[in-house]
Enzyme design. Sequence first.
Site, mmCIF file in Angstrom:
data_model
loop_
_atom_site.group_PDB
_atom_site.id
_atom_site.type_symbol
_atom_site.label_atom_id
_atom_site.label_comp_id
_atom_site.label_asym_id
_atom_site.label_seq_id
_atom_site.Cartn_x
_atom_site.Cartn_y
_atom_site.Cartn_z
ATOM 1 N N LYS A 148 54.541 57.023 3.932
ATOM 2 C CA LYS A 148 54.468 56.584 5.331
ATOM 3 C C LYS A 148 55.800 56.867 6.022
ATOM 4 C CE LYS A 148 51.713 52.770 7.188
ATOM 5 N NZ LYS A 148 51.513 51.306 7.196
HETATM 6 O O1 G3P Z 1 49.380 48.678 9.348
HETATM 7 C C1 G3P Z 1 50.087 48.144 10.430
HETATM 8 C C2 G3P Z 1 49.881 46.672 10.498
HETATM 9 O O2 G3P Z 1 50.355 46.047 9.327
HETATM 10 C C3 G3P Z 1 50.553 46.073 11.711
HETATM 11 O O3 G3P Z 1 49.798 44.960 12.045
HETATM 12 O O4 G3P Z 1 49.289 42.809 13.149
HETATM 13 O O5 G3P Z 1 51.690 43.411 12.563
HETATM 14 O O6 G3P Z 1 50.494 44.615 14.412
HETATM 15 P P1 G3P Z 1 50.345 43.880 13.088
#
Ligand code: G3P
Length: 217
Positions: free
Chosen positions: A83
């Site tokens: 990543k």
């Molecule tokens: O894969 C990306 C994810 O982990 C981000 O999620 O909810 O932190 O925006 P969030």
Amino acid sequence: MKFFVDTAIAEEIRELNDYGLLDGVTTNPSLIAKSGRDFKEVVAEICAIVDGPVSAEVAATDFDGMMVEARILSALAANVVVKLPLTLDGLKACRALSTEGIHTNVTLCFSANQALLAAKAGASYISPFIGRLDDINLDGMALIHEIRAIYDNYGFETEILAASIRSANHVKEAALAGADVATIPPAVIRGLAQHPLTDKGLDQFIKDWTSTGQSIR
Ligand code: G3P
């Protein structure tokens, strides 16, 4: 649409994988921090739990550092996907790694132009963050539609990996928009199977079956 689970908690991954629900896993530095575990150790464990792609993110922000870390992460297991952040150095590393045959997931994507750059750099996956765009009153799902249209216009093979998923509705809408993958928090995955009418109907089936006094076994 493929389902990846978005967590670095190995037990949660094992449980969902045992239900046959998972096509892969995504992690990121924040999820690794939440796991409280050694990064390389937990990634190696996750790669042994699931057969599908497991995204592990570099920590470096410069090209040279990304390349060093990418090769270390890629060597952990055959199903590791490296990543990389959607920056100029991340795109440069993406192009270099893709020519070496290392699969990449370009993350922290918030615009169609960023996604276009990632596809041109040979990214295996692009991760547009739906929830974080919604958080600032923009339309995260519109981005998925835009990327799908652009990728289809030019036949890009980069897979759209809908990320920052917050709800079952996000999953449905991402599927309708044509995302190739959704990476979903464990609780949201489990919730996809639930419906009160299913529960109500099953309770009634069991009650009526019991009233027959019969046994199948
Ligand atoms: O894969 C990306 C994810 O982990 C981000 O999620 O909810 O932190 O925006 P969030």
